[in-house]
Structures are given as C-alpha cells and as structure tokens.
Design a protein around this motif. Structure first.
Motif, PDB file in Angstrom:
ATOM      1  N   ASP A  40       4.151   6.837   7.608  1.00  0.00           N
ATOM      2  CA  ASP A  40       3.920   6.082   8.839  1.00  0.00           C
ATOM      3  C   ASP A  40       4.599   4.720   8.799  1.00  0.00           C
ATOM      4  O   ASP A  40       4.720   4.092   7.733  1.00  0.00           O
ATOM      5  N   GLU A  41       5.003   4.259   9.981  1.00  0.00           N
ATOM      6  CA  GLU A  41       5.572   2.918  10.096  1.00  0.00           C
ATOM      7  C   GLU A  41       4.571   1.862   9.639  1.00  0.00           C
ATOM      8  O   GLU A  41       4.924   0.849   9.041  1.00  0.00           O
ATOM      9  N   GLU A  42       3.297   2.116   9.913  1.00  0.00           N
ATOM     10  CA  GLU A  42       2.246   1.165   9.549  1.00  0.00           C
ATOM     11  C   GLU A  42       2.144   0.958   8.032  1.00  0.00           C
ATOM     12  O   GLU A  42       1.700  -0.097   7.572  1.00  0.00           O
ATOM     13  N   PHE A  43       2.550   1.945   7.252  1.00  0.00           N
ATOM     14  CA  PHE A  43       2.496   1.813   5.799  1.00  0.00           C
ATOM     15  C   PHE A  43       3.433   0.701   5.335  1.00  0.00           C
ATOM     16  O   PHE A  43       3.047  -0.164   4.540  1.00  0.00           O
ATOM     17  N   ASP A  44       4.654   0.719   5.837  1.00  0.00           N
ATOM     18  CA  ASP A  44       5.616  -0.339   5.493  1.00  0.00           C
ATOM     19  C   ASP A  44       5.194  -1.686   6.061  1.00  0.00           C
ATOM     20  O   ASP A  44       5.382  -2.728   5.425  1.00  0.00           O
ATOM     21  N   ILE A  45       4.638  -1.668   7.258  1.00  0.00           N
ATOM     22  CA  ILE A  45       4.159  -2.909   7.870  1.00  0.00           C
ATOM     23  C   ILE A  45       3.083  -3.539   6.996  1.00  0.00           C
ATOM     24  O   ILE A  45       3.076  -4.758   6.767  1.00  0.00           O
ATOM     25  N   PHE A  46       2.194  -2.710   6.490  1.00  0.00           N
ATOM     26  CA  PHE A  46       1.109  -3.193   5.635  1.00  0.00           C
ATOM     27  C   PHE A  46       1.671  -3.795   4.345  1.00  0.00           C
ATOM     28  O   PHE A  46       1.285  -4.895   3.931  1.00  0.00           O
ATOM     29  N   ALA A  47       2.582  -3.076   3.684  1.00  0.00           N
ATOM     30  CA  ALA A  47       3.172  -3.572   2.436  1.00  0.00           C
ATOM     31  C   ALA A  47       3.911  -4.892   2.673  1.00  0.00           C
ATOM     32  O   ALA A  47       3.795  -5.831   1.865  1.00  0.00           O
ATOM     33  N   LYS A  48       4.624  -4.981   3.764  1.00  0.00           N
ATOM     34  CA  LYS A  48       5.353  -6.206   4.090  1.00  0.00           C
ATOM     35  C   LYS A  48       4.402  -7.372   4.313  1.00  0.00           C
ATOM     36  O   LYS A  48       4.654  -8.499   3.868  1.00  0.00           O
ATOM     37  N   GLU A  49       3.277  -7.105   4.986  1.00  0.00           N
ATOM     38  CA  GLU A  49       2.297  -8.150   5.256  1.00  0.00           C
ATOM     39  C   GLU A  49       1.671  -8.666   3.962  1.00  0.00           C
ATOM     40  O   GLU A  49       1.473  -9.867   3.783  1.00  0.00           O
ATOM     41  N   VAL A  50       1.382  -7.763   3.039  1.00  0.00           N
ATOM     42  CA  VAL A  50       0.803  -8.172   1.758  1.00  0.00           C
ATOM     43  C   VAL A  50       1.780  -9.062   0.997  1.00  0.00           C
ATOM     44  O   VAL A  50       1.403 -10.127   0.487  1.00  0.00           O
ATOM     45  N   VAL A  51       3.033  -8.654   0.911  1.00  0.00           N
ATOM     46  CA  VAL A  51       4.033  -9.443   0.181  1.00  0.00           C
ATOM     47  C   VAL A  51       4.247 -10.793   0.849  1.00  0.00           C
ATOM     48  O   VAL A  51       4.358 -11.829   0.172  1.00  0.00           O
ATOM     49  N   LYS A  52       4.281 -10.789   2.170  1.00  0.00           N
ATOM     50  CA  LYS A  52       4.452 -12.056   2.893  1.00  0.00           C
ATOM     51  C   LYS A  52       3.330 -13.026   2.564  1.00  0.00           C
ATOM     52  O   LYS A  52       3.563 -14.214   2.312  1.00  0.00           O
ATOM     53  N   GLU A  53       2.104 -12.536   2.549  1.00  0.00           N
ATOM     54  CA  GLU A  53       0.964 -13.411   2.283  1.00  0.00           C
ATOM     55  C   GLU A  53       0.864 -13.806   0.810  1.00  0.00           C
ATOM     56  O   GLU A  53       0.295 -14.844   0.486  1.00  0.00           O
TER      57      GLU A  53
END
Length: 680
Positions: free
Chosen positions: A272-285
């Motif tokens: 899912d697209e949301e999987f990458d979105i989630f990983a990106k959000e974690v790294v960003k934070e």
C-alpha cells in the motif's frame, strides 16, 4: 566573544561573561551568559506598572494590528536569524520551522484577533441567558485582561517559535510578558528580541527577556499573573508545585515532552501507498531538529506481521541520510543542541537498550560531515525494537530527546490501543489507515489520552503538515505526562490569558458592560434611519422598528417560482394539514427577504455591503395572512482599521434583527454583518 544581555525594565542588562555557550556544530563558543544578577522585583514591578498600563491603552484590535506589523518586521530580518540558528544544530528546514513558524504564528494571531475580538478590552462570551420570567434579569460571561504579568519559561529546541507562540496570544490578551529561554540556545532568542525591539512597535513594558536563571521570579508573582512552561515532564511538575504558585493559585500551563506514538493500522500492507507514507513520516520525525521536538514520534506501533518489512523501509531511508554541518551540501540532519543534550540522549539510549534491541544506530558507520563536527553534538539516528511492548517501563517511560524511535509490535486493535495508552498521556499520535471504520473505532479511544490526533492516508498525505507540526489554529498540549495544558488553538489561547467572569443584571446594564446590544435593553430611536449614519456616529443600541407587511398567497407562489423551492409545505395544502403546523407556511428565506425589504434604506448611504449572517433561527412559522414587522438594532461596532480599495476608512457593524408577527411572537432571529463607511 559576545556577552548575552537580558532586557529588563526597558534596558539591556549584563556586561560580564559567565557561562560559555558552544556551537552545536563545532563546539566553538558562540556567546556567554552574563554574570550579573537580575532584580526580578524590578522586572515584575515594571511589567505591572508600565507594561499593563501601556497594553491596556490599546484595545484588542489595535494589539492585533501591531502583531501583524511585527510579523512583517521579523520576516524582513529573518536571514540574520537563520545565520545564528545554524549554531543550534539546525538545518535550513529546521530553522524554517522555528523562525518562519514563529512570525507565521504572529500573522495567524493578528488575523484571529481581527476576526474574533471586539474593539475595546471586554470580550462578550455569550449567549445572554434570561434569568427572570419577564426578561428583567439576565446573565452572561465576559473575558477581560487579567492586569498581571505572564511568565514564559521555554525549552531549548525552538528558541524563536517557542517564544512567539506564547507571546502572541498573551500580547493580544493585554498581558506583558517576561520570557525566559533555555540557556543552551538563548543566544538565538536574544537576537530575536533585539530584532523585535528594533521595530519600535511594542509598547514599553510589553516584553522582557531573562538570560540565565529565574532566581526568585516565581516568588514575586501574584494571583493575577500567569506562568506557562515548555520542557521536560519532571521540570513541569517541579514548577507547578512551586509553593508560591500553589499558595496563590496562579494559573500554570505546562506543555511537556511526551512519548508520542505513530500507529500503523492492521489494514495497511507493504504493497500500500500508506506503508511508505508511514515509514517516511517516522523517519521525518526522527531526524527533523535531530529528533528534538516535543511532538516527535518516540513509539512506532506496527502489526506483528509487518515489523520486519517496516524496519527495512525505515533503515533504508536512514541509511541514505546525510548528517553533519548544515552548510554542507546534502545534509538533512543537524546536531543536538548541546553536549549536555548529547550526554542525556546517549544515557537514555543505554537505558532503552535494557528492554529493546538496536536495529540501526551505533554500528552503522555514522560519521557527520563538515569541519569541526567531531567536536559537535552529533548522534546517529537510532531505531530500536521493543522486546515486550505490553510490559510497562522501557520506551513507555524513557524518552531519548533525540533521533530515537522504538518499534512496538502489536496483535490486534485492542492491543494497539493498550500499548498507546502506556505512554500515560501524549501531545500527538498519528494513525495511518485506509479504512474509515478503523479510524472511527480507534480515534475516540485514543482521544482520551492525546492532545492531537492525525489520521494519515494517501489523500491526507498530499497536504499534511505532518505529525510533529503544531498549528496556531489547533490546540497544542495533552493530558497526563504531556503536562495537562493547552496552548494555541486559535482564539482559545487568547482566552487562556483572559479572566472569564459571569455577570448578572438587567438587559440594559449587561449591554452597557459588554458594549453589545442585549435584547430587552433600552434602545435608541430617532428620526434618522440607522443605515444613514456613519460608523463614527452610529451608537450601539440605535434601533428601527419597521412598518408592517401582510404575507399573501401570491408572495409564497412568486418566491417559490423565483427560487425554485417548491417544497410541499409551501404548496401542498392537503399534505401540509397533516403536519404539526396544520397549514401551508411561507418559505423561511422569504421571511428574511421580506424583513430586509422592511428595514433596508434604499438610498445611497454609508452602509456599503452585507457580508454575513449569523445565528439564524426560524422560530414561529408564518402562514398566508400573517403580518410581520422587523426591529433592526445596532448590536456591536468593531473597528478593524479596514479601508476600501480606494483607501476610504470603514468599520464593521453587527445588527440584531428580530422579526415578529401580528401577535408579537418572534418569527425569525439573526445577526447581520455590514461594512459601514467612516467619516472622510
């Protein structure tokens, strides 16, 4: 090296160098604190005697206008602040959050004040409640300046935004501020205060700056004062329990660092697209501000079956991350704010490893780029994996205030909610899901222990401001460990600094105090139509009782044909008789239009435009043969300093409208907002 100065009682204070403040990038000294002791008795007296007087010589609208001009001024000087911000370990993106976020908050509160606060220094928080049967005795609430001083004790991670997000609503509320930044990055706050002072916009006494410790400042506060704090939960508890604060019931607002979560819902898979979105959000934070945000993601809750896949996605992103001197090309993560902070984070990681395993961090060849960075406060981003997230302690209690996050596997939604709650109250949690039903199930439960919740999916990600971004128009704060306080939230933050008081009296007396017409109060009637009076001449309470109009069958038919509204209650006599009304009734919007026809002055005059209608209620139905009339009363005047495109001054007038029938029953009730020209 320069010696930082406090700004006390209208003077810059301090000459002798004391503690050295090193650059987080290369360890070189940026500035020193001053050795001289501040007379906090003088500071508090100056705020009370000079600051309060000068701030209350202005009204809400005037103070809002100053905030806008101040934001413009800081925006014009931001480059010099960016240059200094570099020493705090910030990348350009990090500095943007702090500096642009700071003056952006001033812009927001300037707009909020203009839109939501009256002229004067009394805000009416209605509605008015009728306390007597015949409306001779009413009650309502007003909000007024506290006539005290607001002390702001801020954290090291946002030296400018942390100051301005508290200053803006306090200033708007008419409270002078004494700002105490964290010492490690106080050189940036001092530079910002110098920029603010250079503007010449603030009234004398509105802002004072403390470099160094607070001494006996809290001992000198009184009941009308206010204290707000941002920082660690342990320090928040210590300050909140200060004997003078407790003895005098001084309002205390804490926004404390918390163990914020990000939760990947069970419906999200690696495809899912949301999987990458989630990983990106974690790294960003993890990496923004080198993880030094009170809102950063500390605990990452993920379904057991997806842990390995998510860990690989996060590690892949972290492995490409370039850290070091932000002036070096390609650097995406800077340093911690100080060597003290580096020691604290390192010690916290060691404690976390007692209950977790390290998936990425110390053994991944971390080496910051740039000259002198070996003496800086750099640390590798660390991704940990909790061995048993259902147990208390560990990452549920220990916060490494840096680029550190802990993965926590869960089995089922109930277990995810249980694990999230083990943080004992957080500022923010992000739930990533594709399924609205999951969001509807989880968010109400999470809300009980969180100040803000972000629901992240592919659609929201297109415009999301991010998990860790408090916004001026939304509440910032959280229960429990997060401090139990509230900041920002638009007009709510201004209300925090005002005193809410219930008042009771006759409608005329309540209207006099609130400077707002209250139904039942005495009105002013004369031969001049209110729409013919300029903003300057018009008085609150000036009123017009119109002539009458009888509603006919033709009115209803013609309005239905004109509007296209052929609802059965207006046209089907048989169906209408079966309803509670027992007959056909006129369109509600026809009643509004007919009322306007009764009270509007048709000729040219100072009323320029109707731009809004509030609090509309249809109360008693109007049937063919009923006769209506209207009363138009000037309810409130707001001088927002508006001008027309041609530069002609104008103000905002709110009108109270009551439409009644032949039995003096209230048919419709509403407020109209108009632009009204001032005298040239």
């Amino acid at each position: 090296m320069s010696v930082l100065q406090s700004y006390i009682a209208g003077q810059w204070f301090g000459e002798t160098a004391a503690k050295a403040l090193p650059s987080a990038i290369n360890g070189e000294t940026v500035a020193h604190t001053h050795e001289e002791t501040i007379d906090f008795g003088e500071a508090v007296a100056y705020a009370r005697n000079t600051g309060v007087k000068n701030l209350l010589a202005l009204d809400f609208q005037q103070r809002a206008a100053i905030l806008k001009e101040l934001a413009i001024h800081i925006q014009g000087r931001k480059d010099e602040l960016y240059a200094i911000s570099h020493h705090t370990g910030c990348t350009k993106a990090d500095s943007w959050i702090d500096i642009d976020g700071g003056f952006g908050t001033l812009f927001t509160y300037a707009s909020t004040g203009r839109k939501e606060l009256p002229s004067g220094n009394v805000a009416h928080e209605g509605p008015v409640t009728q306390l007597g049967k015949d409306n001779h005795f009413n009650g309502t609430h007003i909000l007024v300046p506290r006539r005290g001083v607001s002390v702001h004790i801020n954290a090291f991670n946002f030296p400018i935004w942390g100051m301005l997000e508290k200053f803006a609503p306090a200033f708007l509320a008419g409270m002078p501020c004494i700002v105490k930044p964290a010492t490690a990055t106080s050189y940036l706050t001092e530079a910002a205060v110098r920029v603010i002072n250079d503007s010449g916009l603030l009234p004398e006494g509105a802002l004072q700056l403390v470099i160094g410790g607070t001494g006996d400042l809290l001992d000198r506060l009184e009941e009308q004062d206010f204290v707000t704090f941002t920082g660690s939960a342990s320090t928040a508890r210590k300050l909140k329990n200060h004997p003078n604060i407790m003895a005098r019931s001084i309002p205390f607002n804490a926004e404390a660092d918390s163990l914020n979560s990000a939760i990947m819902a069970p419906d999200v898979t690696p495809d899912d697209e949301e999987f990458d979105i989630f990983a990106k959000e974690v790294v960003k934070e993890m990496t923004a501000k080198a993880g030094q945000k009170c809102t950063a993601i500390r605990r990452v809750l993920v379904p057991e079956g997806q842990v390995d896949a998510l860990a690989e996605r996060i590690k892949e992103r972290l492995g490409k991350l370039k850290a070091g001197d932000p002036n070096e090309e390609g650097v995406r993560m800077g340093a911690l704010a100080s060597q003290d902070q580096l020691r604290d984070v390192t010690e916290s990681i060691d404690r976390l490893l007692e209950t977790s395993d390290c998936l990425f961090g110390r053994d991944n060849g971390f080496k910051p780029v740039g000259a002198g960075t070996d003496k800086g406060a750099f640390i590798a981003p660390h991704l940990l994996l909790s061995r048993n997230p259902m147990e208390d302690g560990g990452a549920h209690d220990i916060e490494a205030f840096g680029p550190v996050a802990t993965l926590m596997p869960y089995n089922g939604i109930e277990q995810a909610l249980t694990i999230a709650a083990k943080g004992k109250g957080s500022l923010v949690t992000t739930l990533t899901t594709k399924d609205p039903a999951i969001a509807a199930e989880m968010i109400p439960v999470l809300a009980a222990q969180h100040g803000r919740l972000q629901i992240l999916d592919a659609e929201a990600a297109k415009e999301s401001t991010g998990h860790g971004s408090p916004l001026p128009m939304l509440k910032h704060g959280g229960p429990g460990r997060a401090g139990g306080g509230e900041e920002l939230g638009g007009i709510r933050a201004v209300h925090h600094y005002l005193q809410r008081t219930a008042i009771q009296g006759s409608p005329t007396m309540v209207a006099a105090v609130t400077r707002e017409y209250v139904r039942g109060a005495k009105v002013i009637e004369n031969d001049i139509h209110p729409f013919r009076r300029t903003f300057d001449d018009l008085q609150v309470g000036e009123s017009l009782l119109t002539h009458r109009r009888t509603v006919t069958e033709a009115d209803i038919t013609n309005f239905g044909c004109l509007s296209g509204d052929h609802f059965y209650m207006h046209f089907d006599e048989i169906a209408a008789k079966k309803t509670q009304f027992g007959q056909r009734i006129a369109h509600g919007y026809f009643v509004l239009s007919a009322a306007a026809g009764l009270f509007v002055y048709p000729g040219e005059g100072p009323v320029l435009a109707n731009y809004g209608l509030d609090t509309l209620r249809f109360i008693t139905p109007v049937a063919p043969g009923d006769t209506i009339r209207a009363r138009l009363t000037c309810k409130r005047k707001i001088d927002q300093g508006r001008t027309s495109p041609e530069g002609h001054p104008q103000g905002v007038v709110m009108w109270d409208v009551e439409v009644t029938n032949q039995n003096d029953e209230l048919v419709a009730s509403y407020d109209i907002l108009t632009l009204v020209a001032k005298k040239q």
